[in-house]
Design a protein around this motif. Structure first.
Motif, mmCIF file in Angstrom:
data_model
loop_
_atom_site.group_PDB
_atom_site.id
_atom_site.type_symbol
_atom_site.label_atom_id
_atom_site.label_comp_id
_atom_site.label_asym_id
_atom_site.label_seq_id
_atom_site.Cartn_x
_atom_site.Cartn_y
_atom_site.Cartn_z
ATOM 1 N N ILE A 69 18.628 24.219 -56.243
ATOM 2 C CA ILE A 69 17.593 23.191 -56.176
ATOM 3 C C ILE A 69 17.400 22.515 -57.532
ATOM 4 N N THR A 70 17.597 23.258 -58.604
ATOM 5 C CA THR A 70 17.521 22.667 -59.940
ATOM 6 C C THR A 70 18.608 21.606 -60.102
ATOM 7 N N HIS A 71 19.806 21.905 -59.627
ATOM 8 C CA HIS A 71 20.910 20.954 -59.725
ATOM 9 C C HIS A 71 20.694 19.767 -58.786
ATOM 10 N N GLN A 72 20.153 20.047 -57.612
ATOM 11 C CA GLN A 72 19.940 18.984 -56.637
ATOM 12 C C GLN A 72 18.958 17.932 -57.153
ATOM 13 N N TYR A 73 17.922 18.358 -57.846
ATOM 14 C CA TYR A 73 16.924 17.433 -58.372
ATOM 15 C C TYR A 73 17.202 17.009 -59.818
ATOM 16 N N LEU A 95 31.011 11.192 -63.752
ATOM 17 C CA LEU A 95 30.043 12.172 -63.263
ATOM 18 C C LEU A 95 30.536 12.844 -61.983
ATOM 19 N N GLY A 96 31.232 12.088 -61.141
ATOM 20 C CA GLY A 96 31.819 12.665 -59.936
ATOM 21 C C GLY A 96 32.869 13.716 -60.271
ATOM 22 N N ILE A 97 33.705 13.434 -61.259
ATOM 23 C CA ILE A 97 34.727 14.400 -61.691
ATOM 24 C C ILE A 97 34.062 15.652 -62.258
ATOM 25 N N ILE A 98 32.998 15.476 -63.036
ATOM 26 C CA ILE A 98 32.275 16.621 -63.597
ATOM 27 C C ILE A 98 31.688 17.478 -62.476
ATOM 28 N N GLU A 99 31.093 16.826 -61.480
ATOM 29 C CA GLU A 99 30.502 17.569 -60.358
ATOM 30 C C GLU A 99 31.573 18.325 -59.566
ATOM 31 N N ILE A 100 32.731 17.723 -59.370
ATOM 32 C CA ILE A 100 33.816 18.405 -58.657
ATOM 33 C C ILE A 100 34.319 19.583 -59.501
ATOM 34 N N GLY A 101 34.346 19.418 -60.811
ATOM 35 C CA GLY A 101 34.697 20.530 -61.697
ATOM 36 C C GLY A 101 33.708 21.674 -61.564
ATOM 37 N N ALA A 144 24.247 32.355 -52.773
ATOM 38 C CA ALA A 144 23.492 31.333 -53.510
ATOM 39 C C ALA A 144 24.414 30.497 -54.392
ATOM 40 N N ALA A 145 25.441 31.114 -54.972
ATOM 41 C CA ALA A 145 26.405 30.367 -55.789
ATOM 42 C C ALA A 145 27.206 29.392 -54.921
ATOM 43 N N ILE A 146 27.513 29.772 -53.693
ATOM 44 C CA ILE A 146 28.228 28.864 -52.780
ATOM 45 C C ILE A 146 27.345 27.668 -52.430
ATOM 46 N N VAL A 147 26.063 27.931 -52.182
ATOM 47 C CA VAL A 147 25.142 26.821 -51.902
ATOM 48 C C VAL A 147 25.096 25.882 -53.102
ATOM 49 N N PHE A 148 25.015 26.446 -54.300
ATOM 50 C CA PHE A 148 25.035 25.650 -55.528
ATOM 51 C C PHE A 148 26.327 24.831 -55.605
ATOM 52 N N ALA A 149 27.449 25.438 -55.252
ATOM 53 C CA ALA A 149 28.737 24.737 -55.283
ATOM 54 C C ALA A 149 28.719 23.532 -54.347
ATOM 55 N N PHE A 150 28.178 23.708 -53.154
ATOM 56 C CA PHE A 150 28.151 22.595 -52.209
ATOM 57 C C PHE A 150 27.162 21.505 -52.615
ATOM 58 N N VAL A 151 26.118 21.878 -53.332
ATOM 59 C CA VAL A 151 25.216 20.866 -53.894
ATOM 60 C C VAL A 151 25.978 20.027 -54.919
ATOM 61 N N SER A 155 26.832 16.057 -54.628
ATOM 62 C CA SER A 155 26.456 15.166 -55.727
ATOM 63 C C SER A 155 27.664 14.387 -56.240
ATOM 64 N N GLY A 156 28.798 15.065 -56.367
ATOM 65 C CA GLY A 156 30.020 14.392 -56.811
ATOM 66 C C GLY A 156 30.457 13.304 -55.851
ATOM 67 N N LEU A 157 30.395 13.586 -54.562
ATOM 68 C CA LEU A 157 30.768 12.579 -53.561
ATOM 69 C C LEU A 157 29.825 11.382 -53.610
ATOM 70 N N LYS A 158 28.531 11.641 -53.813
ATOM 71 C CA LYS A 158 27.568 10.538 -53.911
ATOM 72 C C LYS A 158 27.831 9.671 -55.145
#
Length: 167
Positions: A69-73, A95-101, A144-151, A155-158
């Motif tokens: 949630i910290t990453h999402q917001y 930023l998209g590349i960073i998020e995918i990383g 929880a780490a997987i949920v963070f990964a999908f966030v 974000s990267g796709l957006k």
């Protein structure tokens, strides 16, 4: 494609909000555990059995459950002195590349957490005072780490969609 991402994002929001509420409950539990431990020590001259390990395990889960949630917001610390000077399209791509990383690193980390949880479960490792098995806490941290990964993936796709948007 955009509708699929919005649906995916909606369910991620629901999941991260749930994890956030659980982390709030864990924080409250840790606060009570520490308070009762201090009271027990001062009044009865005896510590509360297992308070340290429950605080330790609860703190670990608290951190993992709060990351998504910290990453999402976007509430984490970021240093963008280079990226902020880029054009909107280049900034979105970077930023998209960073998020995918971040996504890839978190998937690898989750895999390692799941593997470690399986090893710990096979060895029947428990805590010292309460003899609680440790592997459920590792599995919850991996989830929880997987949920963070999908966030991060969302974000990267957006960011990439914004970068290629023609408007």
């Amino acid at each position: 494609m955009i509708r699929t991402i919005k649906t995916f994002d909606h369910w991620l929001q629901v999941l991260t909000t749930f994890l956030h509420y659980v982390s709030n409950g864990l924080l409250f539990f840790i606060m009570l555990m520490i308070s009762f431990d201090v009271i027990w020590r001062n009044i009865f001259n005896r510590p509360l059995t297992g308070a340290f390990e429950m605080t330790e395990l609860g703190s670990a889960l608290l951190v993992f459950f709060s990351l998504a949630i910290t990453h999402q917001y976007k509430e984490h610390i970021s240093i963008g002195f280079i990226v902020d000077k880029m054009s909107a399209k280049v900034k979105g791509l970077v930023l998209g590349i960073i998020e995918i990383g971040i996504f890839i690193i978190l998937i690898v980390m989750s895999n390692q957490l799941f593997s470690n949880a399986a090893r710990v479960m096979g060895r029947n490792t428990t805590t010292s005072d309460l003899s609680l098995p440790i592997y459920p806490f590792l599995y919850l941290s991996a989830f929880a780490a997987i949920v963070f990964a999908f966030v991060a993936l969302s974000s990267g796709l957006k960011y990439w969609i914004k970068a290629v948007d023609k408007s």
